[in-house]
Design a protein around this motif. Sequence first.
Motif, PDB file in Angstrom:
ATOM      1  N   UNK A  98      49.058 -60.952  13.033  1.00 43.40           N
ATOM      2  CA  UNK A  98      50.592 -60.643  12.925  1.00 43.40           C
ATOM      3  C   UNK A  98      51.052 -59.703  13.810  1.00 43.40           C
ATOM      4  N   UNK A 240      45.418 -77.771  10.176  1.00 47.04           N
ATOM      5  CA  UNK A 240      45.166 -78.134   9.053  1.00 47.04           C
ATOM      6  C   UNK A 240      45.208 -79.659   8.678  1.00 47.04           C
ATOM      7  N   UNK A 287      52.330 -78.707   3.436  1.00 42.81           N
ATOM      8  CA  UNK A 287      52.188 -78.235   2.115  1.00 42.81           C
ATOM      9  C   UNK A 287      51.799 -79.366   1.414  1.00 42.81           C
ATOM     10  N   UNK A 290      47.942 -79.995   1.987  1.00 46.12           N
ATOM     11  CA  UNK A 290      47.298 -78.875   1.062  1.00 46.12           C
ATOM     12  C   UNK A 290      47.042 -78.975  -0.245  1.00 46.12           C
TER      13      UNK A 290
ATOM     14  N   UNK B  75      50.666 -57.686  -1.975  1.00 48.54           N
ATOM     15  CA  UNK B  75      49.606 -56.962  -1.436  1.00 48.54           C
ATOM     16  C   UNK B  75      48.653 -56.125  -2.514  1.00 48.54           C
ATOM     17  N   UNK B  80      48.568 -62.399  -0.334  1.00 46.73           N
ATOM     18  CA  UNK B  80      48.949 -62.034   0.926  1.00 46.73           C
ATOM     19  C   UNK B  80      50.333 -62.890   1.185  1.00 46.73           C
ATOM     20  N   UNK B  82      52.905 -63.921   3.314  1.00 44.58           N
ATOM     21  CA  UNK B  82      53.618 -63.727   4.597  1.00 44.58           C
ATOM     22  C   UNK B  82      55.013 -64.392   4.665  1.00 44.58           C
ATOM     23  N   UNK B 138      44.595 -72.535  -3.758  1.00 47.76           N
ATOM     24  CA  UNK B 138      45.159 -73.036  -2.330  1.00 47.76           C
ATOM     25  C   UNK B 138      45.462 -71.800  -1.445  1.00 47.76           C
ATOM     26  N   UNK B 139      44.892 -71.484  -0.307  1.00 50.34           N
ATOM     27  CA  UNK B 139      45.319 -70.107   0.436  1.00 50.34           C
ATOM     28  C   UNK B 139      46.866 -69.955   0.613  1.00 50.34           C
ATOM     29  N   UNK B 141      48.230 -67.634   2.614  1.00 49.58           N
ATOM     30  CA  UNK B 141      48.680 -67.318   4.062  1.00 49.58           C
ATOM     31  C   UNK B 141      49.408 -68.452   4.856  1.00 49.58           C
ATOM     32  N   UNK B 142      48.781 -69.674   4.848  1.00 48.10           N
ATOM     33  CA  UNK B 142      49.400 -70.736   5.367  1.00 48.10           C
ATOM     34  C   UNK B 142      50.374 -71.343   4.785  1.00 48.10           C
ATOM     35  N   UNK B 143      50.208 -71.408   3.347  1.00 51.04           N
ATOM     36  CA  UNK B 143      51.388 -71.982   2.602  1.00 51.04           C
ATOM     37  C   UNK B 143      52.624 -71.117   2.674  1.00 51.04           C
ATOM     38  N   UNK B 145      53.619 -69.412   5.082  1.00 50.68           N
ATOM     39  CA  UNK B 145      54.271 -69.457   6.466  1.00 50.68           C
ATOM     40  C   UNK B 145      54.958 -70.632   6.627  1.00 50.68           C
ATOM     41  N   UNK B 278      56.233 -56.799   6.805  1.00 50.48           N
ATOM     42  CA  UNK B 278      54.642 -56.688   6.461  1.00 50.48           C
ATOM     43  C   UNK B 278      54.237 -55.401   7.087  1.00 50.48           C
ATOM     44  N   UNK B 282      52.343 -52.063   5.370  1.00 52.47           N
ATOM     45  CA  UNK B 282      51.292 -51.564   5.647  1.00 52.47           C
ATOM     46  C   UNK B 282      51.478 -49.990   6.330  1.00 52.47           C
TER      47      UNK B 282
END
Lengths: 312, 342
Positions: A98, A240, A287, A290, B75, B80, B82, B138-139, B141-143, B145, B278, B282
Amino acid sequence: MDTGLIGILTALLAASVRMATPLTLAGLGETFSEKSGILNIGLEGIMLSGAFFSFIFAYYSQSILLGLLGGCLGGVFISMIHGYLSVRLNVDQTIAGLALNFLALGLTSFFFLMAFGRTTDLPECPVVHQIAIPLLSDIPIIGPAFFNQDPFIYLTFLLVALCYVVLHRTEWGINIQATGEHPRAADAAGISVSGTRYRAALLNGVFGGLGGSYLTLALLGFFMENITSGKGYIALVVVILGRRHPVGVLMAAILVGAAEALQFRMQTMGFGIPSQVFNMFPYVITVLVLLFSIGKNRTPAALGEPYIRNNR
Amino acid sequence: MRNQVKILGELGSMILIAAITALVGTILVLAVGADTGKAFGAFFSGILGSFYSFTEVLVRATPLILAGLGVAVAFQARFFNIGAEGQLYMGAIGATWAGLYLPAMPLYLHLGIAMMAGFLLGGIWAVIPGFLKSQYRIPEVINTIMFNYIAINIVGILVRTVMANKTSPLPMSPRLSDDLHLPFLADPTRLHAGLLVALVSAVLVYLFLYKTTWGFELRAVGNNPRASSCSGISVKKTIVISSLISGGLAGLAGGSEILGVHGRLMEGISPEFGYIAIIVALLGRNHPFGVVLAGVGIAALQIGATTMQRRAGVPASISLIIMGLLVVLILGRQYWIKSRST
């Protein structure tokens, strides 16, 4: 060009392939990276930097080849910072990516303004032209889409095949996958985890940089602030959807490219449906993918995890 | 003694980071051939030059603090998030909807409900990936975004269809009634009560995280999910709660932008607030009060850079470079401190 359904279909498919090319290239790079265990959200920054440096090199040298070289270097510059941060310093890969997106956006906008000022007529660089492949380009519908394009696109097809072979048929490719699945076991088997990950990051930079170059050297012929405008994130989607398989990445990219091409066409035809409906497709599908991959986990087990050798 | 050395080391590294960023900033200003004195003068007068300019910093800081608090809560539970950008837009939708379509009621009640609607929609937008992570691994981070882009497109669709302003061809919702506005704090500036909401939220988040059992469990899960699970903390429930609060706070940021600044829903109300949040989290080390300071700091950097562009011709994108560099250096610093302390 003839009108009618076949004509529209042909034009649409050709546009889809063109839209898909930068996504495929960047997606291939990210595939290597993710297979080795590095999740690089900084793909947007890699593409942007690639687009910027390819433009600068091509503009000042008037040579497409030097432009390509510049694009690769620009991508590698960002990807290797990310590689260093995640392999050597074991930092959080998402935040590093990022931050690099911000850095790349800032640097490219800053230096572009510095070099060319605030102008309305954007400076132009040379672009590649399409070359029809004899015979094959005469096939109806798919001929113009796949065999009457610029050399960049032929190169992309070649790279997809090459990546498949490297990733699935060579020892080095297997090593990459082992590093992403179980770094400790890979280490014990004598594979250098950090070396493998650095090389994957390098490839990510080269491919992502090429993807960015395609925007400037083929699609547009100019550079402007934030020219990628989220393409790097869509490339993450493509990875993905394509299940981190080179051919899958190509197919997913064409699908996403088709959604994009369709949206442009709908806009010009003035249908009542807002274009955002089509814009949204790739993200919703991701989505869903996933969701449906629950249980059959195909993500590399160590994706996003730093490997610290001395920890037990 | 050892502790003192550590504190000195931290302080030293912070000063070093500040020095490096200042140096890079100066080099960039020199590179464009701007007059450094004029450029830095413009930078600081943009922030502190007048009461008005300082209130502009605070107006910019408000959504950054709120969304930054949200990111920090997530966090701390090692979720995470995002997706603050999308949660902010969903919050904006919620607040606009409540502002436009609810029947007449007392002003403060209406404002409160509109903000709550923002919290709720933002929260829902974060709970979905939170639930998917806690239940199905399901992770996120990608989700998150993906959810950003979906939310932004939903705003685009709404302002062109069901929430469109019939009297204008521009893609935006009708204007909220003039009364329905967060109270201004210092006429004639744009400073609005959203800042108070942000500061109160910071205190509440502090109390929640450090003075309640839930907050303790949340931090425990963030530190060591396995150990927490073994000691009877429900990791799944904790992640869902943290994502709800996290998204809700980002949603408040959206609500505050609608009710305090724009007065209507439209595209582009957030110039990447959710992503910058974000960085704010931090820099603020995921601590609520740190987030407040970092939010004001980043806002000052951006406002100062804009003034520098206007008066000295230095591109405002310098602030993006500084932000990116700051994060890279801070990430590196954590490694440096860790490797020296072991």
